[in-house]
Motif scaffolding. Structure first.
Motif, PDB file in Angstrom:
ATOM      1  N   LEU A   1      -8.337   5.671  -6.777  1.00  0.00           N
ATOM      2  CA  LEU A   1      -7.221   5.967  -5.870  1.00  0.00           C
ATOM      3  C   LEU A   1      -6.788   7.409  -6.109  1.00  0.00           C
ATOM      4  O   LEU A   1      -5.868   7.684  -6.893  1.00  0.00           O
ATOM      5  CB  LEU A   1      -6.073   4.985  -6.111  1.00  0.00           C
ATOM      6  CG  LEU A   1      -6.422   3.516  -5.825  1.00  0.00           C
ATOM      7  CD1 LEU A   1      -5.331   2.592  -6.330  1.00  0.00           C
ATOM      8  CD2 LEU A   1      -6.650   3.309  -4.329  1.00  0.00           C
ATOM      9  N   PRO A   2      -7.442   8.372  -5.425  1.00  0.00           N
ATOM     10  CA  PRO A   2      -7.201   9.793  -5.706  1.00  0.00           C
ATOM     11  C   PRO A   2      -6.017  10.404  -4.974  1.00  0.00           C
ATOM     12  O   PRO A   2      -5.834  11.622  -5.009  1.00  0.00           O
ATOM     13  CB  PRO A   2      -8.517  10.446  -5.258  1.00  0.00           C
ATOM     14  CG  PRO A   2      -8.974   9.581  -4.121  1.00  0.00           C
ATOM     15  CD  PRO A   2      -8.558   8.176  -4.479  1.00  0.00           C
ATOM     16  N   GLY A   3      -5.212   9.587  -4.302  1.00  0.00           N
ATOM     17  CA  GLY A   3      -4.032  10.100  -3.625  1.00  0.00           C
ATOM     18  C   GLY A   3      -4.200  10.139  -2.118  1.00  0.00           C
ATOM     19  O   GLY A   3      -5.239   9.766  -1.569  1.00  0.00           O
TER      20      GLY A   3
ATOM     21  N   LYS B   1      -7.436  -1.308   3.048  1.00  0.00           N
ATOM     22  CA  LYS B   1      -7.454  -2.399   2.067  1.00  0.00           C
ATOM     23  C   LYS B   1      -7.037  -1.898   0.675  1.00  0.00           C
ATOM     24  O   LYS B   1      -7.594  -2.326  -0.339  1.00  0.00           O
ATOM     25  CB  LYS B   1      -8.833  -3.047   2.016  1.00  0.00           C
ATOM     26  CG  LYS B   1      -9.236  -3.716   3.328  1.00  0.00           C
ATOM     27  CD  LYS B   1     -10.550  -4.462   3.203  1.00  0.00           C
ATOM     28  CE  LYS B   1     -10.941  -5.094   4.530  1.00  0.00           C
ATOM     29  NZ  LYS B   1      -9.994  -6.139   4.962  1.00  0.00           N
ATOM     30  N   THR B   2      -6.044  -1.034   0.647  1.00  0.00           N
ATOM     31  CA  THR B   2      -5.598  -0.463  -0.624  1.00  0.00           C
ATOM     32  C   THR B   2      -5.130  -1.544  -1.585  1.00  0.00           C
ATOM     33  O   THR B   2      -5.508  -1.550  -2.765  1.00  0.00           O
ATOM     34  CB  THR B   2      -4.462   0.549  -0.394  1.00  0.00           C
ATOM     35  OG1 THR B   2      -4.934   1.596   0.446  1.00  0.00           O
ATOM     36  CG2 THR B   2      -3.993   1.149  -1.716  1.00  0.00           C
ATOM     37  N   TYR B   3      -4.300  -2.457  -1.110  1.00  0.00           N
ATOM     38  CA  TYR B   3      -3.739  -3.464  -2.006  1.00  0.00           C
ATOM     39  C   TYR B   3      -4.797  -4.465  -2.457  1.00  0.00           C
ATOM     40  O   TYR B   3      -4.745  -4.970  -3.582  1.00  0.00           O
ATOM     41  CB  TYR B   3      -2.561  -4.175  -1.346  1.00  0.00           C
ATOM     42  CG  TYR B   3      -1.351  -3.275  -1.127  1.00  0.00           C
ATOM     43  CD1 TYR B   3      -1.176  -2.114  -1.875  1.00  0.00           C
ATOM     44  CD2 TYR B   3      -0.390  -3.591  -0.173  1.00  0.00           C
ATOM     45  CE1 TYR B   3      -0.078  -1.290  -1.677  1.00  0.00           C
ATOM     46  CE2 TYR B   3       0.716  -2.773   0.029  1.00  0.00           C
ATOM     47  CZ  TYR B   3       0.861  -1.623  -0.716  1.00  0.00           C
ATOM     48  OH  TYR B   3       1.961  -0.808  -0.525  1.00  0.00           O
TER      49      TYR B   3
ATOM     50  N   LEU C   1      -8.395   0.538 -12.569  1.00  0.00           N
ATOM     51  CA  LEU C   1      -8.136   1.559 -11.556  1.00  0.00           C
ATOM     52  C   LEU C   1      -8.029   2.934 -12.205  1.00  0.00           C
ATOM     53  O   LEU C   1      -7.438   3.070 -13.281  1.00  0.00           O
ATOM     54  CB  LEU C   1      -6.831   1.264 -10.818  1.00  0.00           C
ATOM     55  CG  LEU C   1      -6.744  -0.039 -10.025  1.00  0.00           C
ATOM     56  CD1 LEU C   1      -5.295  -0.313  -9.610  1.00  0.00           C
ATOM     57  CD2 LEU C   1      -7.644   0.015  -8.799  1.00  0.00           C
ATOM     58  N   LEU C   2      -8.564   3.939 -11.532  1.00  0.00           N
ATOM     59  CA  LEU C   2      -8.270   5.331 -11.838  1.00  0.00           C
ATOM     60  C   LEU C   2      -7.341   5.814 -10.736  1.00  0.00           C
ATOM     61  O   LEU C   2      -7.729   5.832  -9.561  1.00  0.00           O
ATOM     62  CB  LEU C   2      -9.545   6.172 -11.886  1.00  0.00           C
ATOM     63  CG  LEU C   2     -10.657   5.682 -12.828  1.00  0.00           C
ATOM     64  CD1 LEU C   2     -11.826   6.665 -12.825  1.00  0.00           C
ATOM     65  CD2 LEU C   2     -10.131   5.475 -14.242  1.00  0.00           C
ATOM     66  N   VAL C   3      -6.110   6.187 -11.094  1.00  0.00           N
ATOM     67  CA  VAL C   3      -5.052   6.369 -10.098  1.00  0.00           C
ATOM     68  C   VAL C   3      -4.408   7.745 -10.231  1.00  0.00           C
ATOM     69  O   VAL C   3      -4.065   8.172 -11.336  1.00  0.00           O
ATOM     70  CB  VAL C   3      -3.953   5.293 -10.261  1.00  0.00           C
ATOM     71  CG1 VAL C   3      -2.985   5.340  -9.093  1.00  0.00           C
ATOM     72  CG2 VAL C   3      -4.552   3.915 -10.387  1.00  0.00           C
ATOM     73  N   ALA C   4      -4.220   8.407  -9.098  1.00  0.00           N
ATOM     74  CA  ALA C   4      -3.446   9.642  -9.082  1.00  0.00           C
ATOM     75  C   ALA C   4      -1.987   9.326  -9.335  1.00  0.00           C
ATOM     76  O   ALA C   4      -1.441   8.349  -8.812  1.00  0.00           O
ATOM     77  CB  ALA C   4      -3.598  10.338  -7.726  1.00  0.00           C
TER      78      ALA C   4
END
Length: 382
Positions: free
Chosen positions: A193-195, A255-257, A266-269
């Motif tokens: 999730l890079p933003g 389908k983010t959620y 997760l790798l998350v911004a």
């Protein structure tokens, strides 16, 4: 009496919260006229958009310069709309550089101003607290520690709970969501999730993909997926798989959620997504990288904030790792991820998030409580 209300949002998350607020307002006052600035979600919720903000999102000083002329033109367009429509009140949603300026102009015209989802002035720009107090008539905050912060500065703020709780009520950390999204579940699932802003995606997505490439052989292969932000056109994110030809990259627009809930990690911004993942209870590594000059300014301005991720701030301690700036490298992220996996830390992290994030954000119904506060202000001013 029918009211006219301006709602001003400037980013993807603000558009989402603005849409939910608009729906709650219409449920309570069906004849209300809603005008504003936002994106497709607010438009679908019945807000007449005087300006579409899809192309305005930016972060940091260097990044903002690229769209400064467009932002300034939009600001003056909205001021002209304010003068033409003379709304009964203005509701501002986050987006402080734009909205604090708009608050001052509305205040000078005698239009009541409500700040819903006040900017994170407790993290930096604490000097803005006085401006918020001076130019707004009501402050509605969504994090449990914010009323006490504002009170220390002599400004009253009302905690209404977090609006994310409503949209995430049906989601929890469970692989079945990955299957529902069409992901293969026979391997470890890594969500990226890079933003939502182009500048942060440009910096973070290659780093995340590099980490995934390093993790794959160590885990006997992995499933890698990302959910592009709704503000991005398909022609942009359809090029992402070419950045990582060694691994299939599954694209899950809309389908983010499902990805947040179904991933093993997760790798998350850093941003709202860290809180969303924390509410769902999915283990994560938070990362971020700013332009060097912007990072230097942030280092000068940020004081007394121990974490960058909202999940850790709400928990009051570091539950999830944070790797930023020079530490935000594919090698460092992959190393941290593999260490957590091998030590069996993911299940423990999921339990800690479930216990320490969602319960501290209040009860569902934040949008409705915010709508009640706004309508109460309108009725007092009749």
């Amino acid at each position: 009496m029918s009211h006219t209300l301006f709602i001003i949002a400037g980013e993807s998350s603000g558009d989402l919260h603005g849409a939910r607020l608009a729906q709650a307002l219409r449920e309570r006052e069906p004849a209300i006229t809603l005008v504003g600035m936002g994106g497709h979600r607010m438009r679908d919720a019945g807000v007449e958009l005087a300006a579409d903000v899809t192309a305005l999102a930016a972060v940091g000083v260097i990044e903002v310069l690229g769209v400064l002329r467009r932002i300034n033109a939009t600001f003056h367009k909205m001021i002209a709309e304010l003068d033409r429509r003379r709304p009964d009140a203005v509701v501002l949603i986050d987006y402080p550089a734009f909205n604090l300026r708009f608050a001052r102009w509305a205040h000078q015209r005698g239009v009541p101003v409500v700040y819903y989802i006040c900017p994170q002035v407790w993290a930096w720009h604490q000097s803005r607290v006085k401006k918020i107090g001076r130019y707004t008539d009501k402050r509605l905050v969504i994090l449990p520690f914010e009323p006490a912060f504002y009170a220390r500065h002599g400004v009253e703020a009302t905690f209404v709970g977090h609006p994310l709780l409503d949209g995430l009520a049906a989601y929890h950390h469970d692989r079945r969501f990955a299957a529902e999204a069409g992901l293969p579940t026979d391997r470890f699932i890594l969500g990226l999730l890079p933003g939502s802003r182009r500048s942060e995606i440009h910096r973070l997505l290659p780093i995340m993909l590099g980490a995934a490439e390093r993790m794959a052989p160590e885990l006997g292969g992995i499933t890698v997926a990302t959910a592009p932000a709704s503000t991005l056109p398909p022609e942009e994110y359809n090029t992402w798989p070419a950045l990582c030809p060694a691994l299939p990259l599954h694209l899950l627009p809309g389908k983010t959620y499902e990805l947040m809930a179904g991933a093993d990690l997760l790798l998350v911004a850093s941003g709202t997504a860290t809180l969303e993942a924390g509410i769902i209870g999915t283990p994560m590594i938070v990362t971020y990288k700013l332009a060097p000059f912007t990072a230097f300014l942030a280092w000068l301005l940020v004081r007394g904030v121990p974490h960058i991720s909202l999940a850790n701030l709400v928990a009051g301690r570091e539950v999830v790792p944070e790797l930023t700036q020079l530490r935000a490298t594919p090698k460092a992220i992959a190393r941290a991820a593999l260490k957590m996996i091998r030590e069996g830390r993911l299940a423990q992290m999921a339990d800690e998030l479930a216990a320490e994030v969602r319960p501290r954000l209040g009860e569902p119904g934040a949008s409705g409580r915010a709508a009640d506060e706004i309508l109460a202000l309108l009725h007092r001013n009749e």
